[in-house]
Write a protein that holds these residues in place. Structure first.
Motif, PDB file in Angstrom:
ATOM      1  N   PRO A 114       0.832  -1.217   0.000  1.00 20.22           N
ATOM      2  CA  PRO A 114       0.000   0.000   0.000  1.00 20.22           C
ATOM      3  C   PRO A 114       0.867   1.268   0.000  1.00 20.22           C
ATOM      4  N   ILE A 115       0.332   2.336  -0.551  1.00 15.81           N
ATOM      5  CA  ILE A 115       1.064   3.611  -0.631  1.00 15.81           C
ATOM      6  C   ILE A 115       1.556   4.036   0.765  1.00 15.81           C
ATOM      7  N   GLY A 116       0.727   3.848   1.769  1.00 21.21           N
ATOM      8  CA  GLY A 116       1.088   4.276   3.130  1.00 21.21           C
ATOM      9  C   GLY A 116       2.317   3.564   3.685  1.00 21.21           C
ATOM     10  N   LYS A 117       2.621   2.412   3.125  1.00 25.70           N
ATOM     11  CA  LYS A 117       3.775   1.637   3.612  1.00 25.70           C
ATOM     12  C   LYS A 117       4.925   1.620   2.587  1.00 25.70           C
ATOM     13  N   TYR A 118       4.744   2.325   1.496  1.00 23.48           N
ATOM     14  CA  TYR A 118       5.741   2.252   0.410  1.00 23.48           C
ATOM     15  C   TYR A 118       7.034   2.941   0.842  1.00 23.48           C
ATOM     16  N   HIS A 119       8.148   2.286   0.639  1.00 22.68           N
ATOM     17  CA  HIS A 119       9.437   2.828   1.059  1.00 22.68           C
ATOM     18  C   HIS A 119       9.876   3.936   0.086  1.00 22.68           C
ATOM     19  N   PRO A 120      10.130   5.146   0.607  1.00 28.14           N
ATOM     20  CA  PRO A 120      10.474   6.261  -0.298  1.00 28.14           C
ATOM     21  C   PRO A 120      11.680   5.977  -1.198  1.00 28.14           C
ATOM     22  N   ALA A 121      12.681   5.263  -0.695  1.00 27.34           N
ATOM     23  CA  ALA A 121      13.869   5.004  -1.539  1.00 27.34           C
ATOM     24  C   ALA A 121      13.516   4.072  -2.697  1.00 27.34           C
ATOM     25  N   VAL A 122      12.631   3.109  -2.438  1.00 24.98           N
ATOM     26  CA  VAL A 122      12.204   2.209  -3.520  1.00 24.98           C
ATOM     27  C   VAL A 122      11.388   3.004  -4.544  1.00 24.98           C
ATOM     28  N   TRP A 123      10.517   3.889  -4.015  1.00 26.12           N
ATOM     29  CA  TRP A 123       9.712   4.743  -4.905  1.00 26.12           C
ATOM     30  C   TRP A 123      10.617   5.507  -5.866  1.00 26.12           C
ATOM     31  N   GLN A 124      11.660   6.141  -5.297  1.00 23.40           N
ATOM     32  CA  GLN A 124      12.580   6.952  -6.123  1.00 23.40           C
ATOM     33  C   GLN A 124      13.257   6.083  -7.174  1.00 23.40           C
ATOM     34  N   GLU A 125      13.685   4.880  -6.775  1.00 23.96           N
ATOM     35  CA  GLU A 125      14.417   4.030  -7.716  1.00 23.96           C
ATOM     36  C   GLU A 125      13.512   3.585  -8.873  1.00 23.96           C
ATOM     37  N   VAL A 126      12.267   3.218  -8.533  1.00 28.11           N
ATOM     38  CA  VAL A 126      11.332   2.790  -9.586  1.00 28.11           C
ATOM     39  C   VAL A 126      11.072   3.955 -10.551  1.00 28.11           C
ATOM     40  N   MET A 127      10.856   5.142 -10.007  1.00 27.65           N
ATOM     41  CA  MET A 127      10.602   6.299 -10.883  1.00 27.65           C
ATOM     42  C   MET A 127      11.841   6.602 -11.735  1.00 27.65           C
ATOM     43  N   GLN A 128      13.029   6.421 -11.140  1.00 26.12           N
ATOM     44  CA  GLN A 128      14.267   6.710 -11.873  1.00 26.12           C
ATOM     45  C   GLN A 128      14.442   5.748 -13.051  1.00 26.12           C
ATOM     46  N   VAL A 129      14.306   4.444 -12.773  1.00 24.91           N
ATOM     47  CA  VAL A 129      14.566   3.444 -13.821  1.00 24.91           C
ATOM     48  C   VAL A 129      13.438   3.452 -14.860  1.00 24.91           C
ATOM     49  N   ASN A 130      12.194   3.470 -14.390  1.00 28.39           N
ATOM     50  CA  ASN A 130      11.068   3.280 -15.318  1.00 28.39           C
ATOM     51  C   ASN A 130      10.699   4.551 -16.087  1.00 28.39           C
ATOM     52  N   ALA A 166      -4.729  -1.178  -6.692  1.00 32.37           N
ATOM     53  CA  ALA A 166      -4.162  -1.238  -5.342  1.00 32.37           C
ATOM     54  C   ALA A 166      -2.862  -2.012  -5.319  1.00 32.37           C
ATOM     55  N   TYR A 167      -1.913  -1.510  -4.556  1.00 32.65           N
ATOM     56  CA  TYR A 167      -0.629  -2.163  -4.240  1.00 32.65           C
ATOM     57  C   TYR A 167       0.373  -2.186  -5.391  1.00 32.65           C
ATOM     58  N   TRP A 168       0.102  -1.450  -6.469  1.00 42.97           N
ATOM     59  CA  TRP A 168       1.068  -1.413  -7.566  1.00 42.97           C
ATOM     60  C   TRP A 168       1.978  -0.185  -7.470  1.00 42.97           C
ATOM     61  N   GLY A 169       1.689   0.705  -6.506  1.00 44.50           N
ATOM     62  CA  GLY A 169       2.596   1.781  -6.113  1.00 44.50           C
ATOM     63  C   GLY A 169       3.318   2.511  -7.229  1.00 44.50           C
ATOM     64  N   ALA A 170       4.626   2.690  -7.024  1.00 43.42           N
ATOM     65  CA  ALA A 170       5.434   3.486  -7.955  1.00 43.42           C
ATOM     66  C   ALA A 170       5.441   2.879  -9.351  1.00 43.42           C
ATOM     67  N   TYR A 171       5.331   1.555  -9.452  1.00 41.16           N
ATOM     68  CA  TYR A 171       5.344   0.919 -10.771  1.00 41.16           C
ATOM     69  C   TYR A 171       4.189   1.479 -11.617  1.00 41.16           C
ATOM     70  N   ALA A 172       2.976   1.468 -11.038  1.00 40.79           N
ATOM     71  CA  ALA A 172       1.812   1.964 -11.784  1.00 40.79           C
ATOM     72  C   ALA A 172       1.978   3.446 -12.100  1.00 40.79           C
ATOM     73  N   VAL A 173       2.443   4.220 -11.119  1.00 43.59           N
ATOM     74  CA  VAL A 173       2.569   5.669 -11.328  1.00 43.59           C
ATOM     75  C   VAL A 173       3.627   5.953 -12.398  1.00 43.59           C
ATOM     76  N   SER A 174       4.718   5.182 -12.383  1.00 44.96           N
ATOM     77  CA  SER A 174       5.764   5.383 -13.399  1.00 44.96           C
ATOM     78  C   SER A 174       5.226   5.065 -14.795  1.00 44.96           C
ATOM     79  N   LYS A 175       4.329   4.099 -14.890  1.00 46.67           N
ATOM     80  CA  LYS A 175       3.786   3.741 -16.206  1.00 46.67           C
ATOM     81  C   LYS A 175       2.759   4.778 -16.692  1.00 46.67           C
ATOM     82  N   PHE A 176       1.977   5.372 -15.743  1.00 51.75           N
ATOM     83  CA  PHE A 176       1.142   6.526 -16.137  1.00 51.75           C
ATOM     84  C   PHE A 176       2.040   7.632 -16.689  1.00 51.75           C
ATOM     85  N   GLY A 177       3.169   7.876 -15.999  1.00 51.90           N
ATOM     86  CA  GLY A 177       4.112   8.902 -16.450  1.00 51.90           C
ATOM     87  C   GLY A 177       4.679   8.577 -17.817  1.00 51.90           C
ATOM     88  N   THR A 178       4.940   7.299 -18.038  1.00 52.25           N
ATOM     89  CA  THR A 178       5.485   6.866 -19.330  1.00 52.25           C
ATOM     90  C   THR A 178       4.481   7.132 -20.450  1.00 52.25           C
TER      91      THR A 178
END
Ligand SMILES: NC(=O)c1ccc[n+]([C@@H]2O[C@H](COP(=O)([O-])OP(=O)(O)OC[C@H]3O[C@@H](n4cnc5c(N)ncnc54)[C@H](OP(=O)(O)O)[C@@H]3O)[C@@H](O)[C@H]2O)c1
Length: 251
Positions: A114-130, A166-178
């Motif tokens: 869930p977003i509330g438990k998502y680790h900020p460093a993982v979020w940044q890495e997913v957004m960076q790579v994807n 639900a629960y797709w976090g930064a991956y889903a958001v990075s793909k919307f951005g893509t």
């Protein structure tokens, strides 16, 4: 051509003869299959990715198939900065002076949480790579794409990049951005340039990423990366001339 026709596309054997095409994440999964498919249709492929041994294995496969000798360009997209992207562009400029195709395929899953438990460093890495890496690489390579007679840029999306889940976090958001990046870029270029820009949503595919997302799933029910290649070949080759700003399903 409709999406269904693109999924059934039969590429002529010489479709990509003499084309120079860069594939990110070329060492495994869908990127590996795309690099091999492009080389089998005549392209000189630049294999960009993180794990050199995997890129070397793809290199060997392409050489064994009698494809044009590929070029390996190791790059960790999680860590690369602007000078690294410029270095890719400078090397291609020196060797070819142009780029006919760019497949943004590299991606990571991040956490399924869930977003509330998502680790900020993982979020940044997913957004960076994807997402950010695709922006930085496109920005650096645009002059070379514009120097080609025509060029095709393909971004890799996902079902959760069109409708959040639900629960797709930064991956889903990075793909919307893509999807957004591809739309903005295609709109900017459609009147003034011969560079076309589209997205592919591979759909559920038998790769390590899918297995990590669905560990209990039987992988044999899924399409293999090789089965998706008609759409990847269609969008990369001349038969999609004029197609831009689209988001196609590979299956
Ligand atoms: N499989 C599916 O069901 C599915 C569905 C929808 C969308 N997609 C999308 O399709 C694309 C390919 O996915 P896949 O399933 O083929 O995944 P995969 O088998 O995990 O392959 C991903 C590739 O990306 C590379 N990569 C990851 N992090 C990188 C980094 N920091 N720098 C450079 N390269 C990096 C990996 O390199 P290493 O070899 O070093 O690990 C690997 O070659 C992704 O964009 C994914 O989001 C897949």
């Amino acid at each position: 051509m409709s999406t269904t026709d693109a999924q059934r596309y039969q590429a002529p054997p010489e479709l990509l003869k003499d084309k120079v095409i860069l594939v990110t994440g070329a060492g495994d999964g869908i990127g590996r299959a795309a690099a091999i498919a492009y080389a089998s249709h005549g392209a000189q492929v630049i294999l960009l990715g993180r794990t050199v041994a995997r890129l070397e294995a793809v290199y060997d496969e392409i050489v064994a198939l009698d494809g044009p000798e590929p070029i390996i360009h190791p790059l960790d997209l999680a860590k690369a900065g602007e000078p690294d992207y410029q270095q890719v562009a400078d090397a291609l400029d020196e060797q070819f002076g142009h780029l006919d195709g760019l497949l943004h395929n590299a991606g990571i899953l991040g956490q399924r949480t869930p977003i509330g438990k998502y680790h900020p460093a993982v979020w940044q890495e997913v957004m960076q790579v994807n997402l950010n890496a695709a922006f930085l690489l496109t920005r650096a390579l645009l002059p070379l794409l514009e120097a080609a007679e025509t060029a095709s840029v393909i971004f890799t999306s996902s079902g959760v990049g069109r409708r959040g889940r639900a629960y797709w976090g930064a991956y889903a958001v990075s793909k919307f951005g893509t999807e957004g990046l591809a739309q903005v870029l295609s709109h900017e270029l459609e009147e003034i340039s011969k560079v076309r820009v589209n997205c592919v949503n591979p759909g559920a595919t038998r790769t390590n990423m899918r297995a990590a997302a669905y560990p209990a799933e039987d992988p044999t029910i899924l399409k293999t990366p090789e089965q998706l290649m008609p759409v990847y070949l269609y969008l990369m080759g001349r038969d999609s001339a004029g197609v831009t700003g689209q988001s196609l399903d590979a299956q």
